[in-house]
Design an enzyme around this catalytic site. Structure first.
Site, PDB file in Angstrom:
ATOM      1  N   ASN A  96      61.363  40.456  40.995  1.00  0.00           N
ATOM      2  CA  ASN A  96      61.056  41.802  41.517  1.00  0.00           C
ATOM      3  C   ASN A  96      61.157  41.900  43.043  1.00  0.00           C
ATOM      4  O   ASN A  96      61.459  42.966  43.576  1.00  0.00           O
ATOM      5  CB  ASN A  96      59.705  42.308  40.988  1.00  0.00           C
ATOM      6  CG  ASN A  96      58.545  41.444  41.383  1.00  0.00           C
ATOM      7  OD1 ASN A  96      58.729  40.344  41.895  1.00  0.00           O
ATOM      8  ND2 ASN A  96      57.347  41.931  41.152  1.00  0.00           N
ATOM      9  N   GLU A 127      48.508  33.518  49.627  1.00  0.00           N
ATOM     10  CA  GLU A 127      49.745  33.473  50.420  1.00  0.00           C
ATOM     11  C   GLU A 127      49.588  34.434  51.593  1.00  0.00           C
ATOM     12  O   GLU A 127      49.028  35.518  51.447  1.00  0.00           O
ATOM     13  CB  GLU A 127      50.942  33.900  49.559  1.00  0.00           C
ATOM     14  CG  GLU A 127      51.315  32.856  48.523  1.00  0.00           C
ATOM     15  CD  GLU A 127      52.699  33.072  47.941  1.00  0.00           C
ATOM     16  OE1 GLU A 127      52.993  34.178  47.482  1.00  0.00           O
ATOM     17  OE2 GLU A 127      53.499  32.108  47.959  1.00  0.00           O
ATOM     18  N   CYS A 147      53.618  43.595  41.247  1.00  0.00           N
ATOM     19  CA  CYS A 147      52.379  43.054  40.689  1.00  0.00           C
ATOM     20  C   CYS A 147      51.167  43.830  41.184  1.00  0.00           C
ATOM     21  O   CYS A 147      50.127  43.810  40.546  1.00  0.00           O
ATOM     22  CB  CYS A 147      52.261  41.590  41.066  1.00  0.00           C
ATOM     23  SG  CYS A 147      52.476  41.329  42.821  1.00  0.00           S
ATOM     24  N   GLU A 165      50.639  32.992  41.994  1.00  0.00           N
ATOM     25  CA  GLU A 165      50.504  34.439  42.227  1.00  0.00           C
ATOM     26  C   GLU A 165      51.013  35.105  40.967  1.00  0.00           C
ATOM     27  O   GLU A 165      52.218  35.135  40.712  1.00  0.00           O
ATOM     28  CB  GLU A 165      51.361  34.868  43.426  1.00  0.00           C
ATOM     29  CG  GLU A 165      50.995  34.197  44.733  1.00  0.00           C
ATOM     30  CD  GLU A 165      49.687  34.702  45.306  1.00  0.00           C
ATOM     31  OE1 GLU A 165      49.195  35.750  44.866  1.00  0.00           O
ATOM     32  OE2 GLU A 165      49.146  34.021  46.190  1.00  0.00           O
TER      33      GLU A 165
END
Ligand code: NAD
Length: 484
Positions: free
Chosen positions: A152, A463, A285, A251
């Protein structure tokens, strides 16, 4: 058919197709083949890890300012070719061009930020319990790392990991998603041209992920794995990391609630909902998945949102006017249709959209109309699984405690948003929402300097920001005795 063939970037060399052959990358807006990509084999992955392990001591001890210079050269190369890279990203992934360029700029910003942070990755000294001892704490690169990234955000997902790893002094072997490997290979090209020593980065592509993961997970020299993708695959990787005790940064998926209270600025709430829901056609997400609106303002919010959605332009991402491009693959459309059909069967109403988008300018079957659903309730699939498409489901509520419980009633915990002008409520909600990121009157939460990541089944680790750097550093305590 295409004449474009991409090789893999392995230990400083471009390696074209072998007996393992190639696999195609399709343009979701047209169905045309953008390029063929060489399939990396288990042998190639081993070779990449060997190369990374061999160069690790040199890269790990290079002064951070020298690593920074190489990273900054790669930034300059990518900035120079940003239009070309942006167009390639659109062709392999489908998002509108302005968003593709924005994604690459955001990735470059991560590189720049981490290249600075690498210069500050220092340890500390701690007063000892006796006069004859000294305690030093060192920060050292964890070693060879591996990255697996999703389709994505084909550029920034890799750059965010790579920036932190390289700046910390780690080497990396990376595998991009099989649907969108081209942006990652172009990142490798930029670093190669920037003078990155051979072996510090290898990018290997394969249609079957296990070609890469089986070798990487079994190799004890790979000390950390950073994965972005689905919760299902994250769990597989967490289990398989146990045998060699790798550090894992995961993640994973999300199911973001966005809560609009009756005291909220509705115009701002609609603007932010639009940005969060329709960026990348809803395939993010952190995309809003459940819009909870207070009963007292539900009609007004719905009317404003419906109006904003009704004027969105659907098309090929390369067309400047496009705001909503195609979904990435046919299976993505199937999932969206399943969620909408389930909601309607359980009593939801479609106020806008609800179908695949057709038109003379739409040259594939992968476009879906921006869709507004009302009368949605918590029993529907759409309120439980990520839809990953341009569908906005509205639920209503009257009570703060109740909506907080409903917002938290999910295994996911990535991001949540809340719109209110009541300061006390904002504090209560930001503390009560069980999510790694909470936006208050804000649904565009990306920032290179902030720690991004999930709670519960949305992942482990962070992150971005100083905590993002920590994922690539080991902490070593040195005790020095007999000091006189
Ligand atoms: P995915 O998990 O199917 O794939 C991600 C990567 O994992 C790809 O490179 C794929 O090749 C690889 N992979 C697939 N199966 C594997 C296996 N069995 N073993 C090892 N690797 C495997 O996810 P996706 O469909 O590409 O991406 C969408 C998902 O990613 C969504 O759930 C989304 O929420 C999540 N995501 C999370 C974040 C975040 O930062 N938390 C960001 C973007 C996407």
């Amino acid at each position: 058919m295409t004449d474009d063939i991409y090789g893999n970037y392995i230990v400083g060399q471009w390696q074209g197709p072998t007996d393992a052959g190639t696999f195609p990358v399709y343009d979701p807006a047209t169905g045309a083949v953008v390029a063929e990509v060489a399939t990396a084999t288990a042998h190639d992955v081993k070779h990449a890890i060997n190369g990374a392990a061999a160069v690790q001591p040199m890269w790990g001890t290079m002064p951070p300012v020298e690593r920074q210079a190489i990273i900054r050269r790669a930034c300059a190369i990518m900035t120079d070719r940003i239009d070309e890279l942006g167009r390639l990203l659109v062709r392999e992934q489908g998002k509108p061009l302005a968003q593709a360029i924005g994604e690459i700029q955001y990735g470059i910003a991560f590189l720049e930020w981490f290249s600075e942070e690498g210069r500050r990755a220092h340890g500390m000294t701690i007063p000892a319990g006796t006069a004859t001892k000294r305690i030093a704490v060192l920060k050292q690169p964890i070693g060879v790392t591996a990255a697996i990234t999703p389709w994505n955000f084909p550029s920034v997902q890799l750059l965010r990991k790579l920036g932190a790893a390289l700046a910390a002094g780690c080497t990396m072997v990376a595998k991009p998603a099989e649907l969108t490997p081209l942006s990652a290979l172009e990142i490798a090209r930029a670093f190669d041209e920037a003078g990155l020593p051979a072996g510090v980065l290898s990018v290997l592509c394969a249609q079957e992920p296990y070609e890469f993961t089986d070798v990487v997970m079994a190799d004890p020299r790979v000390r950390a794995i950073s994965f972005t993708g689905s919760t299902e695959v994250g769990k597989i990787l967490m289990r398989s990391s146990a045998d060699t005790m790798k550090r894992v940064s995961l993640e994973l998926g999300g199911h973001a609630p966005l809560i609009v209270f009756d005291d909220a600025d509705l115009e701002a709430a609609v603007t932010e909902t639009m940005a969060s829901k329709f960026r990348n056609m809803g395939q993010t997400c952190v995309s809003v998945n459940r819009i909870f609106v207070h009963q007292a303002v539900a009609d007004e919010f719905r009317e404003r949102l419906e109006h904003a959605m009704s004027v969105l332009t659907i098309g090929n991402g390369l067309d400047e006017k496009t705001e909503v491009g195609p979904l990435v693959e046919p299976a993505a459309l199937d999932k969206v249709e399943r969620h909408v059909a389930d909601a309607v069967a359980k009593g939801a109403k479609v106020l806008l959209g609800g179908n695949r988008a057709k038109g003379a300018d739409l040259h594939s079957d992968q476009f879906y109309e921006p869709t507004l659903l009302v009368d949605v309730d918590d029993s529907m699939l759409i309120t439980q699984e990520e839809t990953f498409g341009p569908v906005a489901p509205i639920l209503t509520f009257t009570d703060e405690t109740d909506v907080l419980a409903r917002a938290n009633a999910t295994p996911y915990g990535l991001s949540a948003y809340c719109f209110t002008n009541d300061l006390n409520r904002a504090i209560r909600m930001s503390e009560g929402l069980e999510y790694g990121t909470v936006g208050i009157n804000d649904a565009m939460i990306s920032a290179v300097q902030a720690p991004f990541g999930g709670m519960k089944e949305s992942g482990v680790g962070r992150e971005g920001g100083p905590l993002g750097m920590e994922e690539y550093l080991e902490t070593k305590y040195v005790s020095i005795g007999q000091v006189r």
